[in-house]
Design a protein around this motif. Structure first.
Motif, PDB file in Angstrom:
ATOM      1  N   MET A 139     -24.710 -25.013 -66.764  1.00  0.00           N
ATOM      2  CA  MET A 139     -25.424 -26.168 -67.317  1.00  0.00           C
ATOM      3  C   MET A 139     -26.923 -26.126 -67.024  1.00  0.00           C
ATOM      4  O   MET A 139     -27.660 -27.024 -67.432  1.00  0.00           O
ATOM      5  CB  MET A 139     -24.813 -27.462 -66.761  1.00  0.00           C
ATOM      6  N   GLY A 140     -27.357 -25.080 -66.316  1.00  0.00           N
ATOM      7  CA  GLY A 140     -28.778 -24.949 -66.000  1.00  0.00           C
ATOM      8  C   GLY A 140     -29.282 -26.017 -65.041  1.00  0.00           C
ATOM      9  O   GLY A 140     -30.431 -26.440 -65.135  1.00  0.00           O
ATOM     10  N   LEU A 141     -28.423 -26.455 -64.139  1.00  0.00           N
ATOM     11  CA  LEU A 141     -28.790 -27.514 -63.194  1.00  0.00           C
ATOM     12  C   LEU A 141     -29.185 -26.930 -61.840  1.00  0.00           C
ATOM     13  O   LEU A 141     -28.518 -26.047 -61.319  1.00  0.00           O
ATOM     14  CB  LEU A 141     -27.617 -28.468 -62.963  1.00  0.00           C
ATOM     15  N   THR A 142     -30.230 -27.456 -61.274  1.00  0.00           N
ATOM     16  CA  THR A 142     -30.594 -27.138 -59.898  1.00  0.00           C
ATOM     17  C   THR A 142     -29.874 -28.131 -58.988  1.00  0.00           C
ATOM     18  O   THR A 142     -29.335 -29.144 -59.463  1.00  0.00           O
ATOM     19  CB  THR A 142     -32.114 -27.280 -59.681  1.00  0.00           C
ATOM     20  N   GLN A 143     -29.910 -27.857 -57.689  1.00  0.00           N
ATOM     21  CA  GLN A 143     -29.323 -28.807 -56.741  1.00  0.00           C
ATOM     22  C   GLN A 143     -30.006 -30.159 -56.871  1.00  0.00           C
ATOM     23  O   GLN A 143     -29.345 -31.192 -56.850  1.00  0.00           O
ATOM     24  CB  GLN A 143     -29.468 -28.293 -55.313  1.00  0.00           C
ATOM     25  N   GLN A 144     -31.303 -30.133 -57.022  1.00  0.00           N
ATOM     26  CA  GLN A 144     -32.069 -31.377 -57.127  1.00  0.00           C
ATOM     27  C   GLN A 144     -31.666 -32.170 -58.365  1.00  0.00           C
ATOM     28  O   GLN A 144     -31.451 -33.377 -58.300  1.00  0.00           O
ATOM     29  CB  GLN A 144     -33.575 -31.086 -57.142  1.00  0.00           C
TER      30      GLN A 144
END
Length: 121
Positions: free
Chosen positions: A71-76
């Motif tokens: 999903m192209g998500l970073t931890q932040q």
């Protein structure tokens, strides 16, 4: 070939499967001897692999990491979506802690992860 019991038999069966794939296609009837052999070999290989090459259930941490990547998500970004801290996400993806029920539900909905996977069922 009914049972595969050695690595040599396994390798031979894999080679034969590859050969059968080249000799058949979607139009080959199911009752064709080559298709019957292909089916029989497939079952024998599957039984051997279940014993000697088992696939473990993925961990929650690995599933979260995979879905974040997909999903192209970073931890932040994930932390923002879940309204929790980035360090909390870090502890989940490093396998150091388990999410609360409320966070587990949010992870399931946000990342599209089956609830059974999140709950370890």
């Amino acid at each position: 070939m009914n049972n595969i019991t050695t690595e040599q038999q396994y390798e031979k069966a894999i080679s034969r499967i590859e050969e059968l794939y080249r000799l058949t296609d979607d139009s080959t009837p199911a009752d064709d001897p080559l298709m019957k052999e292909l089916d029989e070999l497939g079952r024998a290989i599957e039984a051997y692999e279940d014993i000697y090459y088992p696939i473990a259930k993925p961990t929650l941490a690995s599933v979260i990491r995979l879905r974040m990547y997909e999903m192209g998500l970073t931890q932040q970004k994930l932390a923002e979506k879940l309204h929790i801290s980035s360090s909390r996400i870090s502890s989940y993806i490093n396998g150091k802690s388990e999410p609360s029920l409320k966070t587990a539900r949010a992870l399931s909905q946000t990342l599209g992860i089956d609830a059974n996977t999140i709950l370890g069922v």
